[in-house]
Design a protein around this motif. Structure first.
Motif, PDB file in Angstrom:
ATOM      1  N   ILE A  23      -3.358   7.944   3.172  1.00 49.62           N
ATOM      2  CA  ILE A  23      -2.977   9.356   3.314  1.00 49.62           C
ATOM      3  C   ILE A  23      -2.889   9.664   4.807  1.00 49.62           C
ATOM      4  CG2 ILE A  23      -3.547  11.757   2.795  1.00 49.62           C
ATOM      5  CD1 ILE A  23      -5.489  10.561   0.614  1.00 49.62           C
ATOM      6  N   ARG A  24      -1.681   9.988   5.268  1.00 51.26           N
ATOM      7  CA  ARG A  24      -1.496  10.427   6.659  1.00 51.26           C
ATOM      8  C   ARG A  24      -1.592  11.936   6.680  1.00 51.26           C
ATOM      9  NH1 ARG A  24       3.918   7.249   8.243  1.00 51.26           N
ATOM     10  NH2 ARG A  24       4.582   8.590   6.548  1.00 51.26           N
ATOM     11  N   VAL A  56      -6.499   8.392   6.057  1.00 47.16           N
ATOM     12  CA  VAL A  56      -7.541   8.121   5.071  1.00 47.16           C
ATOM     13  C   VAL A  56      -7.006   7.080   4.103  1.00 47.16           C
ATOM     14  CG1 VAL A  56      -8.921   9.128   3.214  1.00 47.16           C
ATOM     15  CG2 VAL A  56      -8.471  10.456   5.285  1.00 47.16           C
ATOM     16  N   ARG A  57      -7.822   6.062   3.803  1.00 50.58           N
ATOM     17  CA  ARG A  57      -7.420   5.024   2.850  1.00 50.58           C
ATOM     18  C   ARG A  57      -8.424   4.953   1.714  1.00 50.58           C
ATOM     19  NH1 ARG A  57      -5.641   2.638   7.734  1.00 50.58           N
ATOM     20  NH2 ARG A  57      -3.393   2.288   7.660  1.00 50.58           N
ATOM     21  N   CYS A  58      -7.888   4.823   0.490  1.00 46.81           N
ATOM     22  CA  CYS A  58      -8.736   4.746  -0.695  1.00 46.81           C
ATOM     23  C   CYS A  58      -7.937   4.148  -1.846  1.00 46.81           C
ATOM     24  CB  CYS A  58      -9.241   6.135  -1.071  1.00 46.81           C
ATOM     25  SG  CYS A  58     -10.322   6.148  -2.503  1.00 46.81           S
ATOM     26  N   LEU A  59      -8.495   3.145  -2.512  1.00 44.95           N
ATOM     27  CA  LEU A  59      -7.903   2.547  -3.705  1.00 44.95           C
ATOM     28  C   LEU A  59      -6.437   2.146  -3.509  1.00 44.95           C
ATOM     29  CD1 LEU A  59      -9.384   4.918  -6.432  1.00 44.95           C
ATOM     30  CD2 LEU A  59     -10.278   2.713  -5.656  1.00 44.95           C
ATOM     31  N   LEU A  96      -6.593  16.921  -3.535  1.00 46.94           N
ATOM     32  CA  LEU A  96      -5.293  17.557  -3.324  1.00 46.94           C
ATOM     33  C   LEU A  96      -4.165  16.555  -3.122  1.00 46.94           C
ATOM     34  CD1 LEU A  96      -6.383  20.551  -1.063  1.00 46.94           C
ATOM     35  CD2 LEU A  96      -5.720  20.611  -3.478  1.00 46.94           C
ATOM     36  N   ALA A  97      -4.485  15.386  -2.598  1.00 47.98           N
ATOM     37  CA  ALA A  97      -3.469  14.351  -2.393  1.00 47.98           C
ATOM     38  C   ALA A  97      -3.204  13.560  -3.672  1.00 47.98           C
ATOM     39  CB  ALA A  97      -3.898  13.411  -1.274  1.00 47.98           C
ATOM     40  N   GLY A  98      -4.012  13.804  -4.713  1.00 43.68           N
ATOM     41  CA  GLY A  98      -3.801  13.143  -5.987  1.00 43.68           C
ATOM     42  C   GLY A  98      -4.455  11.776  -6.117  1.00 43.68           C
ATOM     43  N   VAL A  99      -5.289  11.406  -5.153  1.00 42.12           N
ATOM     44  CA  VAL A  99      -6.000  10.127  -5.226  1.00 42.12           C
ATOM     45  C   VAL A  99      -7.162  10.234  -6.208  1.00 42.12           C
ATOM     46  CG1 VAL A  99      -7.339   8.440  -3.899  1.00 42.12           C
ATOM     47  CG2 VAL A  99      -5.302   9.492  -2.897  1.00 42.12           C
ATOM     48  N   ALA A 100      -7.809  11.393  -6.240  1.00 40.40           N
ATOM     49  CA  ALA A 100      -8.908  11.648  -7.177  1.00 40.40           C
ATOM     50  C   ALA A 100      -8.479  12.748  -8.147  1.00 40.40           C
ATOM     51  CB  ALA A 100     -10.155  12.078  -6.414  1.00 40.40           C
ATOM     52  N   ASP A 101      -8.923  12.636  -9.383  1.00 39.52           N
ATOM     53  CA  ASP A 101      -8.589  13.649 -10.392  1.00 39.52           C
ATOM     54  C   ASP A 101      -9.371  14.940 -10.197  1.00 39.52           C
ATOM     55  OD1 ASP A 101      -6.757  12.001 -11.661  1.00 39.52           O
ATOM     56  OD2 ASP A 101      -8.290  11.124 -12.957  1.00 39.52           O
ATOM     57  N   SER A 102     -10.532  14.837  -9.547  1.00 43.35           N
ATOM     58  CA  SER A 102     -11.379  16.012  -9.327  1.00 43.35           C
ATOM     59  C   SER A 102     -12.163  15.827  -8.039  1.00 43.35           C
ATOM     60  CB  SER A 102     -12.358  16.189 -10.496  1.00 43.35           C
ATOM     61  OG  SER A 102     -13.277  15.113 -10.516  1.00 43.35           O
ATOM     62  N   GLY A 103     -12.765  16.912  -7.576  1.00 41.13           N
ATOM     63  CA  GLY A 103     -13.611  16.827  -6.393  1.00 41.13           C
ATOM     64  C   GLY A 103     -14.805  15.919  -6.636  1.00 41.13           C
ATOM     65  N   MET A 162       0.847  -1.191   0.000  1.00 45.13           N
ATOM     66  CA  MET A 162       0.000   0.000   0.000  1.00 45.13           C
ATOM     67  C   MET A 162       0.884   1.242   0.000  1.00 45.13           C
ATOM     68  SD  MET A 162      -2.962   1.224   2.685  1.00 45.13           S
ATOM     69  CE  MET A 162      -4.165   0.091   2.073  1.00 45.13           C
ATOM     70  N   GLU A 163       0.611   2.133  -0.915  1.00 40.45           N
ATOM     71  CA  GLU A 163       1.347   3.395  -1.017  1.00 40.45           C
ATOM     72  C   GLU A 163       0.876   4.341   0.089  1.00 40.45           C
ATOM     73  OE1 GLU A 163       2.007   7.044  -4.190  1.00 40.45           O
ATOM     74  OE2 GLU A 163       0.617   5.441  -4.671  1.00 40.45           O
ATOM     75  N   THR A 164       1.816   4.979   0.774  1.00 44.59           N
ATOM     76  CA  THR A 164       1.475   5.933   1.827  1.00 44.59           C
ATOM     77  C   THR A 164       1.923   7.325   1.426  1.00 44.59           C
ATOM     78  OG1 THR A 164       1.681   4.235   3.538  1.00 44.59           O
ATOM     79  CG2 THR A 164       1.761   6.528   4.256  1.00 44.59           C
ATOM     80  N   LEU A 165       0.994   8.261   1.500  1.00 47.27           N
ATOM     81  CA  LEU A 165       1.267   9.661   1.195  1.00 47.27           C
ATOM     82  C   LEU A 165       1.131  10.476   2.471  1.00 47.27           C
ATOM     83  CD1 LEU A 165      -1.217   9.842  -1.807  1.00 47.27           C
ATOM     84  CD2 LEU A 165       1.236   9.494  -1.981  1.00 47.27           C
ATOM     85  N   ASP A 166       1.986  11.477   2.637  1.00 46.10           N
ATOM     86  CA  ASP A 166       1.858  12.419   3.756  1.00 46.10           C
ATOM     87  C   ASP A 166       1.255  13.705   3.225  1.00 46.10           C
ATOM     88  OD1 ASP A 166       2.940  10.695   5.622  1.00 46.10           O
ATOM     89  OD2 ASP A 166       4.967  11.461   5.398  1.00 46.10           O
ATOM     90  N   PHE A 167       0.249  14.221   3.923  1.00 43.52           N
ATOM     91  CA  PHE A 167      -0.412  15.467   3.528  1.00 43.52           C
ATOM     92  C   PHE A 167      -0.281  16.455   4.681  1.00 43.52           C
ATOM     93  CE2 PHE A 167      -3.966  18.387   3.276  1.00 43.52           C
ATOM     94  CZ  PHE A 167      -3.910  18.784   1.953  1.00 43.52           C
ATOM     95  N   SER A 168       0.328  17.602   4.411  1.00 45.27           N
ATOM     96  CA  SER A 168       0.492  18.637   5.437  1.00 45.27           C
ATOM     97  C   SER A 168      -0.739  19.532   5.468  1.00 45.27           C
ATOM     98  CB  SER A 168       1.735  19.477   5.154  1.00 45.27           C
ATOM     99  OG  SER A 168       2.884  18.695   5.259  1.00 45.27           O
ATOM    100  N   LEU A 169      -1.402  19.543   6.592  1.00 46.93           N
ATOM    101  CA  LEU A 169      -2.624  20.313   6.777  1.00 46.93           C
ATOM    102  C   LEU A 169      -2.274  21.739   7.174  1.00 46.93           C
ATOM    103  CD1 LEU A 169      -5.731  19.993   6.877  1.00 46.93           C
ATOM    104  CD2 LEU A 169      -5.478  19.466   9.292  1.00 46.93           C
ATOM    105  N   ARG A 170      -2.786  22.705   6.434  1.00 50.17           N
ATOM    106  CA  ARG A 170      -2.471  24.116   6.715  1.00 50.17           C
ATOM    107  C   ARG A 170      -3.408  24.727   7.741  1.00 50.17           C
ATOM    108  NH1 ARG A 170      -1.731  25.498   0.508  1.00 50.17           N
ATOM    109  NH2 ARG A 170       0.237  24.414   0.205  1.00 50.17           N
ATOM    110  N   GLY A 171      -4.647  24.311   7.732  1.00 49.35           N
ATOM    111  CA  GLY A 171      -5.630  24.854   8.667  1.00 49.35           C
ATOM    112  C   GLY A 171      -5.969  23.837   9.737  1.00 49.35           C
ATOM    113  N   GLU A 172      -7.140  24.018  10.326  1.00 52.22           N
ATOM    114  CA  GLU A 172      -7.600  23.125  11.395  1.00 52.22           C
ATOM    115  C   GLU A 172      -8.111  21.804  10.831  1.00 52.22           C
ATOM    116  OE1 GLU A 172     -11.137  23.274  14.649  1.00 52.22           O
ATOM    117  OE2 GLU A 172     -10.031  25.120  14.317  1.00 52.22           O
TER     118      GLU A 172
END
Length: 73
Positions: A67-68, A60-63, A21-28, A1-11
């Protein structure tokens, strides 16, 4: 399983936005479909709320991707 780190800017970030934004989906819209079809879990539990508030410390896990969500600071 590929693990991505996502830095949260807000709350928090909406789940559908995180997937985009993490690139898992091409669009919202694609992210919302993935959530609606039950392909997304948050901290190991299925999540069906498209705009669920995701906060630092959650995973979050998907496909085959994980995403941490981390604090930016």
């Amino acid at each position: 399983m590929e693990t991505l780190d996502f830095s949260l800017r807000g709350e928090h970030i909406a789940l559908c936005d995180l997937l985009k934004l993490a690139g898992v989906a091409d669009s919202g819209g694609q992210g919302k479909r993935m959530i609606a079809e039950g392909e997304v879990t948050v901290d190991g539990r299925p999540e069906s709320r498209k705009t669920a508030k995701i906060r630092a410390g959650q995973t979050v896990r998907c496909l085959g991707r994980s995403i941490r969500v981390l604090n930016a600071a």
